[in-house]
Motif scaffolding. Structure first.
Motif, mmCIF file in Angstrom:
data_model
loop_
_atom_site.group_PDB
_atom_site.id
_atom_site.type_symbol
_atom_site.label_atom_id
_atom_site.label_comp_id
_atom_site.label_asym_id
_atom_site.label_seq_id
_atom_site.Cartn_x
_atom_site.Cartn_y
_atom_site.Cartn_z
ATOM 1 N N GLY A 33 12.751 -11.044 -3.839
ATOM 2 C CA GLY A 33 13.736 -11.603 -4.761
ATOM 3 C C GLY A 33 15.052 -11.993 -4.138
ATOM 4 O O GLY A 33 15.880 -12.625 -4.789
ATOM 5 N N GLY A 34 15.284 -11.589 -2.893
ATOM 6 C CA GLY A 34 16.557 -11.879 -2.235
ATOM 7 C C GLY A 34 17.524 -10.722 -2.323
ATOM 8 O O GLY A 34 18.364 -10.538 -1.450
ATOM 9 N N SER A 35 17.433 -9.938 -3.388
ATOM 10 C CA SER A 35 18.234 -8.736 -3.569
ATOM 11 C C SER A 35 17.566 -7.903 -4.648
ATOM 12 O O SER A 35 16.720 -8.404 -5.406
ATOM 13 N N VAL A 36 17.952 -6.638 -4.746
ATOM 14 C CA VAL A 36 17.400 -5.779 -5.795
ATOM 15 C C VAL A 36 17.766 -6.319 -7.168
ATOM 16 O O VAL A 36 16.949 -6.328 -8.099
ATOM 17 N N GLU A 37 19.004 -6.785 -7.324
ATOM 18 C CA GLU A 37 19.458 -7.291 -8.611
ATOM 19 C C GLU A 37 18.663 -8.529 -9.042
ATOM 20 O O GLU A 37 18.254 -8.641 -10.211
ATOM 21 N N LYS A 38 18.436 -9.439 -8.106
ATOM 22 C CA LYS A 38 17.668 -10.646 -8.443
ATOM 23 C C LYS A 38 16.212 -10.306 -8.731
ATOM 24 O O LYS A 38 15.586 -10.899 -9.617
ATOM 25 N N PHE A 39 15.678 -9.359 -7.991
ATOM 26 C CA PHE A 39 14.295 -8.958 -8.227
ATOM 27 C C PHE A 39 14.161 -8.278 -9.595
ATOM 28 O O PHE A 39 13.183 -8.494 -10.317
ATOM 29 N N ALA A 40 15.159 -7.467 -9.957
ATOM 30 C CA ALA A 40 15.138 -6.816 -11.266
ATOM 31 C C ALA A 40 15.156 -7.848 -12.387
ATOM 32 O O ALA A 40 14.487 -7.676 -13.416
ATOM 33 N N GLN A 41 15.901 -8.930 -12.179
ATOM 34 C CA GLN A 41 15.914 -9.990 -13.188
ATOM 35 C C GLN A 41 14.546 -10.652 -13.284
ATOM 36 O O GLN A 41 14.078 -10.984 -14.388
ATOM 37 N N MET A 42 13.891 -10.824 -12.133
ATOM 38 C CA MET A 42 12.529 -11.359 -12.143
ATOM 39 C C MET A 42 11.592 -10.428 -12.914
ATOM 40 O O MET A 42 10.720 -10.881 -13.672
ATOM 41 N N MET A 43 11.768 -9.131 -12.726
ATOM 42 C CA MET A 43 10.945 -8.144 -13.428
ATOM 43 C C MET A 43 11.153 -8.244 -14.936
ATOM 44 O O MET A 43 10.187 -8.235 -15.717
ATOM 45 N N TYR A 76 0.843 -1.202 0.000
ATOM 46 C CA TYR A 76 0.000 0.000 0.000
ATOM 47 C C TYR A 76 0.877 1.250 0.000
ATOM 48 O O TYR A 76 0.573 2.232 -0.681
ATOM 49 N N SER A 77 1.941 1.213 0.766
ATOM 50 C CA SER A 77 2.897 2.323 0.773
ATOM 51 C C SER A 77 3.481 2.532 -0.623
ATOM 52 O O SER A 77 3.633 3.668 -1.098
ATOM 53 N N LEU A 78 3.775 1.424 -1.294
ATOM 54 C CA LEU A 78 4.352 1.455 -2.642
ATOM 55 C C LEU A 78 3.408 2.089 -3.655
ATOM 56 O O LEU A 78 3.801 2.969 -4.426
ATOM 57 N N MET A 79 2.146 1.642 -3.648
ATOM 58 C CA MET A 79 1.231 2.023 -4.720
ATOM 59 C C MET A 79 0.417 3.283 -4.423
ATOM 60 O O MET A 79 0.024 3.995 -5.352
ATOM 61 N N LEU A 80 0.168 3.581 -3.171
ATOM 62 C CA LEU A 80 -0.635 4.774 -2.850
ATOM 63 C C LEU A 80 0.233 6.022 -2.739
ATOM 64 O O LEU A 80 -0.119 7.086 -3.249
ATOM 65 N N GLU A 81 1.375 5.889 -2.063
ATOM 66 C CA GLU A 81 2.244 7.050 -1.834
ATOM 67 C C GLU A 81 3.502 7.027 -2.691
ATOM 68 O O GLU A 81 4.256 7.991 -2.720
ATOM 69 N N SER A 82 3.757 5.877 -3.360
ATOM 70 C CA SER A 82 4.922 5.729 -4.242
ATOM 71 C C SER A 82 6.242 5.845 -3.491
ATOM 72 O O SER A 82 7.209 6.442 -3.969
ATOM 73 N N HIS A 83 6.328 5.229 -2.307
ATOM 74 C CA HIS A 83 7.535 5.320 -1.483
ATOM 75 C C HIS A 83 8.656 4.469 -2.063
ATOM 76 O O HIS A 83 8.503 3.262 -2.287
ATOM 77 N N ASN A 84 9.808 5.094 -2.263
ATOM 78 C CA ASN A 84 10.948 4.409 -2.862
ATOM 79 C C ASN A 84 11.636 3.448 -1.906
ATOM 80 O O ASN A 84 12.177 2.420 -2.333
ATOM 81 N N ASP A 85 11.647 3.777 -0.616
ATOM 82 C CA ASP A 85 12.276 2.868 0.347
ATOM 83 C C ASP A 85 11.456 1.590 0.504
ATOM 84 O O ASP A 85 11.999 0.487 0.616
ATOM 85 N N SER A 86 10.138 1.716 0.477
ATOM 86 C CA SER A 86 9.283 0.525 0.556
ATOM 87 C C SER A 86 9.519 -0.388 -0.641
ATOM 88 O O SER A 86 9.522 -1.614 -0.512
ATOM 89 N N ALA A 87 9.723 0.211 -1.819
ATOM 90 C CA ALA A 87 9.953 -0.588 -3.028
ATOM 91 C C ALA A 87 11.178 -1.471 -2.885
ATOM 92 O O ALA A 87 11.160 -2.655 -3.250
ATOM 93 N N VAL A 88 12.259 -0.921 -2.347
ATOM 94 C CA VAL A 88 13.493 -1.695 -2.195
ATOM 95 C C VAL A 88 13.321 -2.771 -1.129
ATOM 96 O O VAL A 88 13.779 -3.916 -1.306
ATOM 97 N N ALA A 89 12.663 -2.447 -0.025
ATOM 98 C CA ALA A 89 12.422 -3.445 1.018
ATOM 99 C C ALA A 89 11.589 -4.602 0.477
ATOM 100 O O ALA A 89 11.859 -5.774 0.763
ATOM 101 N N ILE A 90 10.590 -4.283 -0.335
ATOM 102 C CA ILE A 90 9.744 -5.309 -0.959
ATOM 103 C C ILE A 90 10.579 -6.171 -1.899
ATOM 104 O O ILE A 90 10.474 -7.405 -1.890
ATOM 105 N N ALA A 91 11.396 -5.538 -2.735
ATOM 106 C CA ALA A 91 12.200 -6.266 -3.715
ATOM 107 C C ALA A 91 13.200 -7.199 -3.038
ATOM 108 O O ALA A 91 13.379 -8.351 -3.462
ATOM 109 N N GLU A 92 13.858 -6.708 -2.000
ATOM 110 C CA GLU A 92 14.845 -7.532 -1.299
ATOM 111 C C GLU A 92 14.182 -8.733 -0.635
ATOM 112 O O GLU A 92 14.749 -9.835 -0.619
ATOM 113 N N HIS A 93 12.987 -8.528 -0.100
ATOM 114 C CA HIS A 93 12.287 -9.646 0.550
ATOM 115 C C HIS A 93 11.814 -10.670 -0.482
ATOM 116 O O HIS A 93 11.968 -11.879 -0.278
#
Length: 427
Positions: A137-147, A118-135
């Motif tokens: 995908g394991g890391s931002v890089e791995k999550f980006a590959q998933m994307m 909700y933080s990500l999509m309603l307020e567009s929080h950048n820190d929440s995005a990274v916390a979500i990705a790390e959880h």
């Protein structure tokens, strides 16, 4: 004669006074069916049929450009499909130091994954995005590959994800031939619209996506880890409000996501539902400060154009009966050895609907084999009817065998011998 000419002149002068030229020359309001590229502020834009993925209007829609926080629609749907919303996320130092816009989460804190979405999509929080990705995908890089893998799987060939939040980024990669290439976090208007189409029509988590992105506000707390390993409500509380103003600008507005960075400019992707019609738009580089409202003006123009110009139409309504196909070695009643049985065909009656305008041209072409070999079961798919809209293949209907054709058996050949014995002149 002079008196007549003078009288006519007087009448014309009087009429010209009653209808000033300035009023007569005022242009008529422009029809939405006449929309062209110059009517839009966005440097790149697209209007798409959400159900078929067909592009209905485009402006420079195939040119890759940075897309800012519209990136987060992919972050959201990928997380919904690959993680549990009840999961507890621990905030890393890297996530906590993301620049604005921030929820201001801190290293070592814990939050429920669903709350961070909700933080990500309603307020567009950048820190929440990274916390979500790390959880997730394991890391931002791995999550980006998933994307990126997900983007390819849904037909997006000109998209490169580097970050889960859409902040401007680039990276250098080594190609298989050994050359180095710099990749930029970017997409095209068509790919961005295609991703939102997937989020709201095809994803198994489409209902969850719409629930989150349509929520007006959401409140939650941080979590405190207890000695026994469970979590209780923490001391920090938050309230997130939906910043997609377009949800209240037009009837039928369904969902959407805004974005802005210095390189990307103002961006937006959104969807609108009108009856059975669902339209999706994407706008890239739609102005820079102080032109924050340009995206809303462009969004309205595109949606109004779509509603004025396109109607849901059954493209398979055109009557078409395919010709029978000959079947070799079929056991028919005819005892002629060289005879090929003609197999009658039928077309599936399932409707294929899509958005069409009055100017769209629909053609149907059959794709059938010249010859089949027995046995053929009734209902077997033997070909297809291909439906083309403006020369582009948009739908296929299966052509089925309308009866069963069995293979010639020993008994059939025995009867053939008997028939020839009784009739020597039989070919």
């Amino acid at each position: 004669m002079k008196r007549v000419l003078c009288l006519l002149s007087a009448i014309l002068f009087t009429l010209s006074c009653l209808h000033p030229v300035s009023v007569l020359a005022q242009p008529e309001p422009k029809s939405f069916s006449e929309l062209n590229e110059n009517d839009l502020y966005a440097r790149s834009a697209v209007l798409m049929d959400a159900d078929s993925g067909r592009v209905l209007f485009a402006k420079n829609d195939g040119h890759p450009m940075p897309m800012a926080s519209t990136t987060k629609i992919m972050t959201c749907i990928l997380t919904l499909e690959n993680a549990n919303l009840e999961d507890v996320v621990e905030v890393s130092a890297y996530a906590a130091k993301m620049p604005d816009v921030q929820l201001h989460i801190e290293k070592g804190e814990h939050y429920k994954l669903g709350d961070l979405l909700y933080s990500l999509m309603l307020e567009s929080h950048n820190d929440s995005a990274v916390a979500i990705a790390e959880h997730t995908g394991g890391s931002v890089e791995k999550f980006a590959q998933m994307m990126n893998d997900k983007a390819v799987s849904i037909g997006c060939s000109d998209t490169c994800f580097i970050t889960p939040n859409g902040l401007d980024a680039s990276k250098t990669v080594t190609e298989p031939d050994g050359t180095s290439v710099t990749k930029v976090h970017s997409t095209t208007a068509s790919d961005l619209a295609r991703i939102l189409c997937y989020c709201i029509t095809k994803s198994p988590k489409k209902d969850d996506f719409l629930k989150i992105t349509r929520t007006a506000s959401h409140s939650f707390h941080s979590l405190e880890k207890t000695k026994d390993g469970t979590y209780t409500q923490g001391s920090r509380s938050f309230n997130c409000n939906n910043h997609n103003a377009f949800l209240h600008m037009m009837d039928g507005a369904l969902t959407g996501k805004t974005g802005f960075t210095g390189n990307a400019g103002y961006c937006y992707t959104g969807a609108l539902k009108s009856g059975e019609r669902t339209f999706v738009i994407a706008l890239l580089a739609c102005g820079w400060p102080n032109n924050k409202t340009y995206k809303w003006k462009d969004a309205r123009k595109l949606f109004q154009y779509g509603m004025a110009h396109y109607e849901m139409t059954d493209i398979t309504r055109y009557d078409y009966t395919p010709n029978p196909v000959p079947v070799e070695s079929g056991a028919g009643k005819d005892r002629l050895l060289k005879t090929k049985i003609q197999l009658p065909l039928t077309v599936s009656q399932e409707a294929q609907t899509m958005l069409l305008s009055k100017n769209d041209k629909v053609q149907v072409k059959e794709e059938l084999p010249k010859l089949l070999k027995a046995p053929v079961k009734k209902g077997t798919k033997v070909g297809s009817l291909n439906y083309y809209v403006n020369g582009e293949l948009t739908a296929q209907m299966p052509v089925l065998a309308d009866r069963e054709i069995k293979e010639r058996s020993l008994w059939w050949y025995f009867m053939l011998v008997m028939a020839r014995y009784l009739n020597p002149y039989l070919d």
